[in-house]
Design a protein around this motif. Structure first.
Motif, PDB file in Angstrom:
ATOM      1  N   ALA A 178       0.911 -10.519   3.968  1.00 29.47           N
ATOM      2  CA  ALA A 178      -0.211  -9.904   4.683  1.00 29.47           C
ATOM      3  C   ALA A 178      -0.676 -10.794   5.821  1.00 29.47           C
ATOM      4  O   ALA A 178      -0.982 -10.304   6.918  1.00 29.47           O
ATOM      5  CB  ALA A 178      -1.362  -9.630   3.715  1.00 29.47           C
ATOM      6  N   ASP A 179      -0.721 -12.103   5.595  1.00 26.85           N
ATOM      7  CA  ASP A 179      -1.175 -13.025   6.634  1.00 26.85           C
ATOM      8  C   ASP A 179      -0.176 -13.132   7.785  1.00 26.85           C
ATOM      9  O   ASP A 179      -0.547 -13.167   8.945  1.00 26.85           O
ATOM     10  CB  ASP A 179      -1.413 -14.423   6.056  1.00 26.85           C
TER      11      ASP A 179
ATOM     12  N   GLY B 278       1.093  -8.918   8.708  1.00 20.81           N
ATOM     13  CA  GLY B 278       0.124  -7.834   8.608  1.00 20.81           C
ATOM     14  C   GLY B 278      -0.076  -7.060   9.883  1.00 20.81           C
ATOM     15  O   GLY B 278      -0.235  -5.846   9.865  1.00 20.81           O
ATOM     16  N   ASP B 279      -0.051  -7.731  11.036  1.00 21.30           N
ATOM     17  CA  ASP B 279      -0.265  -7.052  12.318  1.00 21.30           C
ATOM     18  C   ASP B 279       0.915  -6.175  12.704  1.00 21.30           C
ATOM     19  O   ASP B 279       0.783  -5.284  13.533  1.00 21.30           O
ATOM     20  CB  ASP B 279      -0.524  -8.074  13.423  1.00 21.30           C
TER      21      ASP B 279
ATOM     22  N   LEU C  33       2.813  -4.450  10.445  1.00 18.73           N
ATOM     23  CA  LEU C  33       3.051  -3.433   9.425  1.00 18.73           C
ATOM     24  C   LEU C  33       2.083  -2.269   9.604  1.00 18.73           C
ATOM     25  O   LEU C  33       1.010  -2.436  10.178  1.00 18.73           O
ATOM     26  CB  LEU C  33       2.850  -4.047   8.033  1.00 18.73           C
TER      27      LEU C  33
ATOM     28  N   THR D 263      -0.537  -2.898   5.070  1.00 20.61           N
ATOM     29  CA  THR D 263      -1.316  -4.130   5.203  1.00 20.61           C
ATOM     30  C   THR D 263      -2.517  -4.123   4.267  1.00 20.61           C
ATOM     31  O   THR D 263      -2.800  -5.121   3.609  1.00 20.61           O
ATOM     32  CB  THR D 263      -1.788  -4.301   6.659  1.00 20.61           C
ATOM     33  N   GLU D 264      -3.211  -2.986   4.189  1.00 21.23           N
ATOM     34  CA  GLU D 264      -4.357  -2.894   3.296  1.00 21.23           C
ATOM     35  C   GLU D 264      -3.949  -3.122   1.845  1.00 21.23           C
ATOM     36  O   GLU D 264      -4.635  -3.823   1.099  1.00 21.23           O
ATOM     37  CB  GLU D 264      -5.018  -1.520   3.430  1.00 21.23           C
TER      38      GLU D 264
ATOM     39  N   LEU E 230      -1.288  -4.778   0.728  1.00 27.50           N
ATOM     40  CA  LEU E 230      -0.924  -6.185   0.548  1.00 27.50           C
ATOM     41  C   LEU E 230      -2.159  -7.063   0.427  1.00 27.50           C
ATOM     42  O   LEU E 230      -2.219  -7.957  -0.406  1.00 27.50           O
ATOM     43  CB  LEU E 230      -0.054  -6.664   1.708  1.00 27.50           C
ATOM     44  N   ARG E 231      -3.141  -6.793   1.262  1.00 25.05           N
ATOM     45  CA  ARG E 231      -4.365  -7.599   1.203  1.00 25.05           C
ATOM     46  C   ARG E 231      -5.105  -7.391  -0.115  1.00 25.05           C
ATOM     47  O   ARG E 231      -5.651  -8.319  -0.679  1.00 25.05           O
ATOM     48  CB  ARG E 231      -5.264  -7.303   2.388  1.00 25.05           C
TER      49      ARG E 231
END
Length: 97
Positions: free
Chosen positions: A64-65, A68-69, A71, A76-77, A79-80
């Motif tokens: 995610a880190d 994330g941008d 995906l 991303t949500e 994964l976070r």
């Protein structure tokens, strides 16, 4: 741990691929049942499952880190949230360094 996983794979492969018949299958099933009821085996399985969950949380946070941008938003949500970045784990889902 690898030896245990290898032996489990061999047993599953043998059961699925063997033509030894129902009697041999029942023997293997009985041995597996006895192994699963052994407290040492159960403890090892629980420990392995816990370690796997912790590794998955750390990996989700890293993905995610780092990506994330790049995906889609829902990915991303998710994964976070799995990685604890969405308010799940108090330490962000990571081990202390």
């Amino acid at each position: 741990m690898r030896k245990l996983m290898f032996m489990a794979g061999v047993a599953v492969g043998y059961v699925l691929g063997a033509r030894a018949g129902r009697e041999r299958y029942e023997q293997l099933r009985e041995v597996a049942g006895r192994a699963m009821s052994n407290p040492a085996v159960r403890n090892t399985m629980d420990t392995a499952a816990q370690s796997g969950r912790q590794a998955a949380v750390r990996a989700a946070g890293v993905v995610a880190d780092r990506a994330g941008d790049h995906l889609p938003g829902p990915v991303t949500e998710r994964l976070r949230s799995v990685g604890g970045h969405g308010g799940g784990a108090p330490d962000g889902g990571r081990e202390a360094s």
